[in-house]
Structure formats: C-alpha cells, structure tokens
Design an enzyme around this catalytic site. Sequence first.
Site, PDB file in Angstrom:
ATOM      1  CB  SER A 158      -0.911   0.003   1.238  1.00 23.82           C
ATOM      2  OG  SER A 158      -1.909  -0.982   1.095  1.00 23.82           O
ATOM      3  CG  PHE A 184       1.772 -10.279  -4.235  1.00 25.36           C
ATOM      4  CD1 PHE A 184       2.024 -11.601  -3.892  1.00 25.36           C
ATOM      5  CD2 PHE A 184       1.630  -9.350  -3.201  1.00 25.36           C
ATOM      6  CE1 PHE A 184       2.151 -11.990  -2.552  1.00 25.36           C
ATOM      7  CE2 PHE A 184       1.752  -9.719  -1.862  1.00 25.36           C
ATOM      8  CZ  PHE A 184       2.021 -11.040  -1.539  1.00 25.36           C
ATOM      9  CB  ILE A 185       4.542  -9.077 -10.840  1.00 27.01           C
ATOM     10  CG1 ILE A 185       5.393  -8.291  -9.815  1.00 27.01           C
ATOM     11  CG2 ILE A 185       4.417  -8.326 -12.164  1.00 27.01           C
ATOM     12  CD1 ILE A 185       4.774  -7.002  -9.284  1.00 27.01           C
ATOM     13  NE  ARG A 236      -6.137   2.458  -7.198  1.00 28.96           N
ATOM     14  CZ  ARG A 236      -5.328   3.261  -6.527  1.00 28.96           C
ATOM     15  NH1 ARG A 236      -5.574   4.556  -6.461  1.00 28.96           N
ATOM     16  NH2 ARG A 236      -4.269   2.761  -5.925  1.00 28.96           N
ATOM     17  CD  GLN A 253     -42.769 -11.391   2.220  1.00 28.09           C
ATOM     18  OE1 GLN A 253     -42.598 -11.179   3.419  1.00 28.09           O
ATOM     19  NE2 GLN A 253     -43.822 -10.936   1.572  1.00 28.09           N
ATOM     20  N   GLY A 304     -27.176 -22.135  -0.421  1.00 30.88           N
ATOM     21  CA  GLY A 304     -27.150 -22.981   0.781  1.00 30.88           C
ATOM     22  C   GLY A 304     -25.988 -23.960   0.722  1.00 30.88           C
ATOM     23  N   GLY A 305     -26.248 -25.226   1.076  1.00 35.61           N
ATOM     24  CA  GLY A 305     -25.185 -26.247   1.073  1.00 35.61           C
ATOM     25  C   GLY A 305     -24.506 -26.330  -0.287  1.00 35.61           C
ATOM     26  CD  GLU A 363      -5.546  -2.684 -11.334  1.00 34.16           C
ATOM     27  OE1 GLU A 363      -5.999  -1.563 -11.597  1.00 34.16           O
ATOM     28  OE2 GLU A 363      -5.346  -3.550 -12.206  1.00 34.16           O
TER      29      GLU A 363
HETATM   30  N1  COS Z   1      -2.334  11.148 -10.468  1.00 36.19           N
HETATM   31  C1  COS Z   1      -1.232  11.909 -10.621  1.00 36.19           C
HETATM   32  N2  COS Z   1      -0.369  12.195  -9.611  1.00 36.19           N
HETATM   33  C2  COS Z   1      -0.664  11.683  -8.412  1.00 36.19           C
HETATM   34  C3  COS Z   1      -1.802  10.868  -8.177  1.00 36.19           C
HETATM   35  C4  COS Z   1      -2.658  10.614  -9.273  1.00 36.19           C
HETATM   36  N3  COS Z   1      -3.743   9.857  -9.141  1.00 36.19           N
HETATM   37  N4  COS Z   1      -1.819  10.483  -6.885  1.00 36.19           N
HETATM   38  C5  COS Z   1      -0.741  11.037  -6.315  1.00 36.19           C
HETATM   39  N5  COS Z   1      -0.043  11.764  -7.232  1.00 36.19           N
HETATM   40  C6  COS Z   1       1.170  12.558  -7.014  1.00 36.19           C
HETATM   41  C7  COS Z   1       0.927  13.583  -5.914  1.00 36.19           C
HETATM   42  O1  COS Z   1       0.364  14.753  -6.430  1.00 36.19           O
HETATM   43  C8  COS Z   1       2.325  13.797  -5.387  1.00 36.19           C
HETATM   44  O2  COS Z   1       3.016  14.685  -6.236  1.00 36.19           O
HETATM   45  P1  COS Z   1       3.742  16.014  -5.653  1.00 36.19           P
HETATM   46  O3  COS Z   1       4.763  15.488  -4.687  1.00 36.19           O
HETATM   47  O4  COS Z   1       4.331  16.666  -6.854  1.00 36.19           O
HETATM   48  O5  COS Z   1       2.672  16.793  -4.990  1.00 36.19           O
HETATM   49  C9  COS Z   1       2.982  12.424  -5.531  1.00 36.19           C
HETATM   50  O6  COS Z   1       2.227  11.722  -6.528  1.00 36.19           O
HETATM   51  C10 COS Z   1       2.943  11.642  -4.246  1.00 36.19           C
HETATM   52  O7  COS Z   1       1.612  11.511  -3.837  1.00 36.19           O
HETATM   53  P2  COS Z   1       1.190  11.276  -2.317  1.00 36.19           P
HETATM   54  O8  COS Z   1       1.907  12.269  -1.449  1.00 36.19           O
HETATM   55  O9  COS Z   1      -0.286  11.245  -2.248  1.00 36.19           O
HETATM   56  O10 COS Z   1       1.834   9.823  -2.055  1.00 36.19           O
HETATM   57  P3  COS Z   1       1.704   8.846  -0.815  1.00 36.19           P
HETATM   58  O11 COS Z   1       3.014   8.232  -0.598  1.00 36.19           O
HETATM   59  O12 COS Z   1       1.047   9.522   0.326  1.00 36.19           O
HETATM   60  O13 COS Z   1       0.779   7.644  -1.381  1.00 36.19           O
HETATM   61  C11 COS Z   1      -1.123   6.396  -2.046  1.00 36.19           C
HETATM   62  C12 COS Z   1      -0.377   7.751  -2.022  1.00 36.19           C
HETATM   63  C13 COS Z   1      -1.227   5.731  -0.710  1.00 36.19           C
HETATM   64  C14 COS Z   1      -2.512   6.775  -2.553  1.00 36.19           C
HETATM   65  C15 COS Z   1      -0.418   5.463  -3.068  1.00 36.19           C
HETATM   66  O14 COS Z   1       0.815   5.014  -2.560  1.00 36.19           O
HETATM   67  C16 COS Z   1      -1.246   4.251  -3.459  1.00 36.19           C
HETATM   68  O15 COS Z   1      -2.135   4.342  -4.318  1.00 36.19           O
HETATM   69  N6  COS Z   1      -0.952   3.078  -2.847  1.00 36.19           N
HETATM   70  C17 COS Z   1      -1.564   1.825  -3.258  1.00 36.19           C
HETATM   71  C18 COS Z   1      -0.756   1.208  -4.324  1.00 36.19           C
HETATM   72  C19 COS Z   1      -1.546   0.192  -5.067  1.00 36.19           C
HETATM   73  O16 COS Z   1      -2.663   0.420  -5.519  1.00 36.19           O
HETATM   74  N7  COS Z   1      -0.950  -0.962  -5.236  1.00 36.19           N
HETATM   75  C20 COS Z   1      -1.627  -2.019  -5.918  1.00 36.19           C
HETATM   76  C21 COS Z   1      -0.639  -2.857  -6.626  1.00 36.19           C
HETATM   77  S1  COS Z   1      -0.242  -2.288  -8.154  1.00 36.19           S
HETATM   78  S2  COS Z   1      -1.538  -3.306  -9.230  1.00 36.19           S
END
Ligand code: COS
Length: 385
Positions: A131, A155-156, A244, A280, A340-341, A364
């Site tokens: 995350s 997990f790719i 997403r 129902q 059910g079962g 995602e």
């Molecule tokens: N589009 C464009 N830019 C984005 C963005 C988006 N949707 N979301 C964030 N950014 C940019 C921010 O604007 C920020 O840029 P600046 O530093 O220039 O302001 C930068 O990216 C960092 O963003 P943020 O500070 O929000 O990063 P965080 O580390 O707090 O993390 C989350 C944000 C938690 C939302 C992110 O790490 C996330 O989505 N984690 C889940 C990952 C995931 O989905 N993994 C699944 C496996 S991959 S299939």
Amino acid sequence: MINDQETLNLLLENLSRFVRERLVPNEAEVAESDRIPGHIVDEMKALGLFGLCIPQEYDGLGLSMEEEVLVAFELGKTSPAFRSLIGTNNGIGSQGLIIDGTEEQKRRYLPRMAAGELIGSFALTEPDSGSDAASLRTTAVRDGDSYVLNGTKRFITNAPEAGIFTVMARTDPTIKGAGGISAFVVEVGTPGVSLGKIDQKMGQKGAHTCDVIFQDCRIPAANLIGGVEGVGFKTAMRVLDKGRLHIAAVCVGAAERMLNDALTYALERKQFGQALAEFQLIQAMLADSQADIYAARCMVLDAARKRDLKQDVSMEASCCKMFASEMCGRVADRAVQIFGGAGYVSEYGIERFYRDVRLFRIYEGTTQIQQLVIARNLIRRAGQN
Ligand code: COS
C-alpha cells in the site's frame, strides 16, 4: 463517450456470445488445470481483446473509457482469470507507455501488445512496499547509456506470461518518497531478470502472479518511460486511476453473473413446497443485490464519461473501486447463502466465484487505500474553495 455506436454494439454482441459459449463452459477446466487453453487465447487474440484500450494508431481498438467499462461489464460475467490475461495489456501493463511513453517506446511495444503477441505486466509492489508504494526500494542506477536495476517485485500479475514489464524503481536514493521514483520498460530475456515460483492463490486459478527479481539487470537508458526521471510514481498513479475504474466495471459484471446464477437457482430449487424465490427472506437478498449492482453500474458509467471528458477522476475512480468491489463481495456472500449447502460445494461454481472476487477488494489498491484517496481529495478540494 461512445466513438462509434454500431461498431461498439457489434463488439459487445460478439463478446457476450464469446463469454457465454466459449468462456463460461471452460471455467471449471481452467480452475482445475490453473491454465487457460491455447485455443481460447487464440480466440481472444482474434477478437482483438488484447488491444481494446490501445490507441488505433498502434493497432489497438482504441476504446474510450465508457466503451471500455461496457466491455468490462461483459467480461466480468465469467471467471476473472480470463479477464486477467487480457487485463494487463489493456490496463496496467500498457498504460504507463500510453500515458507517458515516448513515441518510439509506443511504436516499439504497443502494436505487438495489441495483437496479444507480447504480454505487458506492471511491477510496482515489493516485499516491503505494498500500500505504501512510494517507499519502494528497487534501484535503477545510471551508468553511461544504461541503467542497472536491483530489487524484487512481488505478486506481479501475468509475470509468468510477460514479455515486458513496466518497472517502478528509485533513481534518486536521496529522495525517499515518490519524487525519487522513475518508470522503465524492461524486456524479459534481459540478463539479470528472473522469476520466482508461481504464487498459490486463494482463487482466480488460471491467472498467475509471481515475484520478479532484478539482479544487476542492465537496460538501455532509452527504456526510461518518457525519458524523464523522477515522475515514475505519478505515472503509476495515473495508470492506477484508470485501472481502478476498469476493475470496478469487472466487479459489476461479476456481481451480475452471481446474482443471475443465484436467481436461477432460487427459481428452480423448491423447499417447503415452493421455489426458494417465493420466500421473502430470499427476495430480500436478491433485491439488495440488484440495488447494489445498479448503484455500482451507474457510478462506473458516470466516472468513465467524466474521464472521457478529460476530467480528473482520481477520487471518482477510487469511489467506484471501493464501492463496486465491496458490493461484489456482498453479492458473492448472498449468492452462496441462497445456494445454501450447494453454495459451499465446488461443482455448483458459486464458491469459486466467492473466492475469485475476494481479490477485487485488495489489488490495484485495497479498500482502505481507496478511502484514503477519497478523503485526501475531499480535503484538498475543500482547501481550494
Ligand atoms: N495522479 C497523478 N499524480 C498523483 C496521483 C494521481 N492519481 N496520486 C498522487 N499523485 C502525485 C501527488 O500529487 C504527489 O506529487 P507532488 O509530490 O508533486 O505533490 C505524488 O504523486 C505523491 O503523492 P502522495 O503524497 O499522495 O503519495 P503517498 O506516498 O502519500 O501515497 C497512495 C499515495 C497511498 C494513494 C499510493 O501510494 C497508493 O495508491 N498506494 C496503493 C498502491 C496500489 O494500488 N498498489 C496495488 C498494486 S499495483 S496493481
């Protein structure tokens, strides 16, 4: 936005028939063998399914977001493993290139991906960075005309099938967070790229994930996506915004399928002298599921149309992913309950769906990450007013 209603109708008709007549009958075999038969993959290629969202100038079908979610509603109606195989080429495995790649990078890879000859995969997650994607540790060190990559991705999806990876790696170790990350294309077969063993998952058999390991893996500097360092995290986030929305649409399709199966069963199965559907308490579960699905479908279509209008739908995509995947879990649970079962026994298939759809709430971006994205957007928008 619908580009061409007639062509879209034809595609949806063909797809719906393909799902019904070719994929649904093969679901059990795919789950058992953990493999999609080659002849099905060939049919998917012939239908153009690997290039749905790749622009026409690179030989894809170039669907708009609205068209894409309509297609995903249909594809969702069968085992998610089928969708997963074409999912990365249309989504996270190609969009980094489509959104931020150079013209040369697009020309080099996208046409083969559209044809299904080359599978693209997205390598963001790591053993210690899920995350918290911005904390990733894989490094890419510039050395003359090359970058040298070291690190492990976890997990790719489709890694065992992949010919190329979009890899997020840290080019600037002095920046701990997002700003130090760049995105690269890495071709399979490059010395220093290896795969771990295939993960044994709870469900979605036939769709494969594994570790991807980079050990002193030297790639041309020209493989830096867009030719710009330090913007790879933003590329990844933009890719996920679209992904997403797509997953949310797949959830709608899967929920429709499960509700349909549960309704069919409830109409056939008799207890206390009448069909289950006459009770129902069963009707309540059917009705709640239908309302849930309807709500998710409307959300997904609305967000898709907004994205087609070039609006920022980061928050909406997270709303859709969160609501639709949680909704899909609720519908799966009710479907098992109605069976059910029989719902707990593999030959009826519904327990397989129950396991398969569990992943939608996790990959995602987990539901909790979607909550975070939604809340942050709300707070940011409030600050702008
Ligand atoms: N589009 C464009 N830019 C984005 C963005 C988006 N949707 N979301 C964030 N950014 C940019 C921010 O604007 C920020 O840029 P600046 O530093 O220039 O302001 C930068 O990216 C960092 O963003 P943020 O500070 O929000 O990063 P965080 O580390 O707090 O993390 C989350 C944000 C938690 C939302 C992110 O790490 C996330 O989505 N984690 C889940 C990952 C995931 O989905 N993994 C699944 C496996 S991959 S299939």
